[in-house]
Design a protein around this motif. Structure first.
Motif, mmCIF file in Angstrom:
data_model
loop_
_atom_site.group_PDB
_atom_site.id
_atom_site.type_symbol
_atom_site.label_atom_id
_atom_site.label_comp_id
_atom_site.label_asym_id
_atom_site.label_seq_id
_atom_site.Cartn_x
_atom_site.Cartn_y
_atom_site.Cartn_z
ATOM 1 N N SER A 1 0.801 -1.226 0.000
ATOM 2 C CA SER A 1 0.000 0.000 0.000
ATOM 3 C C SER A 1 0.834 1.277 0.000
ATOM 4 N N PHE A 2 1.874 1.367 0.846
ATOM 5 C CA PHE A 2 2.703 2.568 0.944
ATOM 6 C C PHE A 2 4.172 2.171 0.898
ATOM 7 N N ASN A 3 5.034 3.120 0.529
ATOM 8 C CA ASN A 3 6.476 2.853 0.542
ATOM 9 C C ASN A 3 6.993 2.686 1.962
ATOM 10 N N SER A 4 6.443 3.444 2.894
ATOM 11 C CA SER A 4 6.873 3.386 4.287
ATOM 12 C C SER A 4 6.259 2.176 4.985
ATOM 13 N N ARG A 5 7.111 1.307 5.503
ATOM 14 C CA ARG A 5 6.610 0.137 6.221
ATOM 15 C C ARG A 5 5.877 0.555 7.488
ATOM 16 N N ARG A 6 6.396 1.565 8.181
ATOM 17 C CA ARG A 6 5.745 2.027 9.404
ATOM 18 C C ARG A 6 4.347 2.564 9.100
ATOM 19 N N LYS A 7 4.212 3.300 8.016
ATOM 20 C CA LYS A 7 2.908 3.845 7.651
ATOM 21 C C LYS A 7 1.939 2.727 7.294
ATOM 22 N N ARG A 8 2.429 1.705 6.591
ATOM 23 C CA ARG A 8 1.562 0.562 6.268
ATOM 24 C C ARG A 8 1.029 -0.086 7.540
ATOM 25 N N GLY A 9 1.921 -0.231 8.538
ATOM 26 C CA GLY A 9 1.497 -0.838 9.790
ATOM 27 C C GLY A 9 0.464 -0.010 10.524
ATOM 28 N N LEU A 10 0.690 1.295 10.620
ATOM 29 C CA LEU A 10 -0.225 2.161 11.353
ATOM 30 C C LEU A 10 -1.589 2.249 10.674
ATOM 31 N N ALA B 1 9.052 0.809 17.135
ATOM 32 C CA ALA B 1 9.961 -0.309 16.899
ATOM 33 C C ALA B 1 10.051 -0.783 15.461
ATOM 34 N N VAL B 2 9.193 -0.306 14.565
ATOM 35 C CA VAL B 2 9.229 -0.765 13.176
ATOM 36 C C VAL B 2 9.831 0.331 12.309
ATOM 37 N N LYS B 3 10.903 0.002 11.615
ATOM 38 C CA LYS B 3 11.549 0.977 10.739
ATOM 39 C C LYS B 3 10.888 0.991 9.365
ATOM 40 N N ASP B 4 11.098 2.092 8.648
ATOM 41 C CA ASP B 4 10.464 2.264 7.342
ATOM 42 C C ASP B 4 10.997 1.312 6.288
#
Length: 479
Positions: A308-317, A450-453
């Motif tokens: 969905s998004f390039n940022s892994r943290r953003k996908r998680g949130l 704790a989750v990096k991008d």
């Protein structure tokens, strides 16, 4: 776990890098993460998938819930202990033997209810439940280590979805078994027939046999030529020390409430929604769609978490936000359904249970039960994805998943025992809804801190080892 040798440490004393080979030839490879995760899915299709179908009948196919409540209390109490210890067992024995020992306990449990059909003694089902709890702890710790460490980091959600779909296909087929075997029996049939239990046992024995095909971790190679996981020596003393550290690990403490909630609702959903409202044959049909909904939910959230998004943290949130909104709506619908069909405390089922041929009367409760399955898969797949983002090493992840499954099972043991004391259904629903609601902000905090991008990096712990001097920091940007 014995291996032929140990890799040298990286510069600066950090963990050794994963071995890299020339990329393997394209096409099917038995030693690929895809093949091994698919095999794992088939094993769980046959063992816990069939167990889920049996449990989803309400009372494990019996009219009286007391026996299965006591059996599942023993099961999840032992699971809570062996779930935490299962990670250590996996690191010492390897995935093949750990999965085999776990899988062999499933047909014993199904067989105990075949026995109960004729003897009506709780001793065998309760003992079999305890033994299955120990075996399930081993199986799920090995499963978690394989599923979270073998896939490439940027496709972890996809692999979790693949596993979840194969696993829950067992629940779908398992739901068809009691539906077909009991189709022509009357609405007053008390329990499923012997053939249903025998069919479950046959599938479970096949699953145990499939564990012999699992490869050791050192042989797994990804498509880019990297070894799927770093394999090092371990010992009981080292594993014991690492398990104790989990209880002071702030990441695992943030997982506590979500883990506790993630199986707590099964008692209410199986015994008091599917088990309490529907005819015997309709319970089996409902399970087909409950576990089918899990396949849809896992595939949907898995795709979102990977693409969905390039940022892994953003996908998680954002993924947590989606599950939170959907979960609130579904439990709200559950409350409306509970108020409509609020049985007396001395009632185990409706006097006039709902059949799938009842049209509009069937549609609402069926849609609710389907939605419960959808939410379950999305919630658990999300948690697995977050745990997988905390480390890359299978030994670390096996401990993390073992901790998660142990806490999850402790919650389930409490839930099944609460039901034996005839706690009101409305109280059970409110507690379940509350636990899920508390979980969302805790998961969001874990992802935020704790989750990096970057998909190929882990948290401020690189493979579980704290970076000295590293402070928690908020993200600088979302891409």
């Amino acid at each position: 776990m014995a291996v032929t040798g140990q890799q040298p440490e990286a510069e600066g004393g950090g963990p050794p890098p994963l071995e890299v080979e020339a990329p393997p030839a394209k096409g099917f490879r038995y030693n690929s993460p895809l093949a091994q995760v698919s095999l794992l899915g088939l094993i769980c299709f046959c063992c816990p998938g069939m167990f889920n179908a049996l449990s989803g009948l309400g009372g494990a196919g019996q009219l009286d819930n007391t026996t299965v409540d006591n059996a599942n209390t023993a099961l999840y109490t032992c699971f809570a202990v062996f779930g935490v210890l299962g990670g250590a067992a996996h690191n010492l024995l390897g995935p093949r033997l750990t999965l085999l020992l776990g899988a062999l306990t499933y047909p014993l449990y199904a067989g105990s209810f075949l026995y109960y059909n004729h003897r009506h003694s709780q001793a065998f089902p309760v003992a079999a439940g305890g033994i299955l709890g120990a075996g399930a702890g081993l199986l799920w710790a090995a499963q978690g280590a394989v599923m979270t460490s073998y896939p490439p980091a940027n496709r972890r959600g996809t692999y979790i979805s693949l596993f979840w779909c194969l696993f829950n296909l067992g629940g779908v087929l398992g739901g068809l078994l009691p539906f077909s075997f009991n189709y022509h029996r009357g609405a007053d049939a008390a329990s499923v027939n012997d053939g249903t239990y025998i069919a479950f046992m046959a599938f479970m024995l096949l699953g145990a046999a499939l564990t012999l095909l699992v490869l050791p971790p050192r042989k797994i190679v990804r498509d880019d030529g990297t070894r799927a996981t770093r394999v090092t020596f371990s010992s009981p003393a080292a594993e014991g020390a690492e398990i104790l550290k989990l209880f002071t690990n702030w990441r695992m403490l943030l997982v506590l409430a979500p883990a506790w909630a993630s199986n707590f609702f099964y008692t209410y959903q199986f015994n008091h929604v599917n088990g309490g409202l529907f005819t015997l044959r309709t319970k089996g049909l409902n399970n087909v769609f409950y576990w089918g909904a899990q396949m849809i939910g896992s595939a949907g959230i898995g795709y979102f978490l990977d693409f969905s998004f390039n940022s892994r943290r953003k996908r998680g949130l954002v993924g947590i936000a989606i599950v939170a909104v959907l979960g609130t709506a579904i439990w709200g619908g559950g409350l409306a359904n509970q108020l409509k069909y609020n049985l007396r405390d001395d009632q185990t089922a409706l006097d006039n249970p709902i059949d799938f041929k009842d049209g509009h009367r069937y549609a609402g409760p069926f849609l609710l039960y389907f939605s419960y399955g959808l939410l379950d898969a999305m919630f658990q797949s999300l948690i697995y994805w977050i745990i997988g983002a905390l480390a890359n090493d299978s030994q670390i992840l096996s401990r993390y998943v073992g901790f998660y499954k142990g806490v999850q099972s402790a919650g389930a043991a409490v839930a099944w025992q609460i039901d034996t004391h005839h706690t009101s259904r409305i109280s059970q629903l409110i507690v379940n809804w509350g636990l899920m609601t508390v979980s969302y902000p805790l998961l969001a905090l874990l992802v935020f801190l704790a989750v990096k991008d970057e998909d190929n990096s882990v948290s401020s712990v690189e493979d579980g080892k704290d970076n000295k001097g590293t402070k928690l920091s908020a993200p600088t940007s979302f891409h």
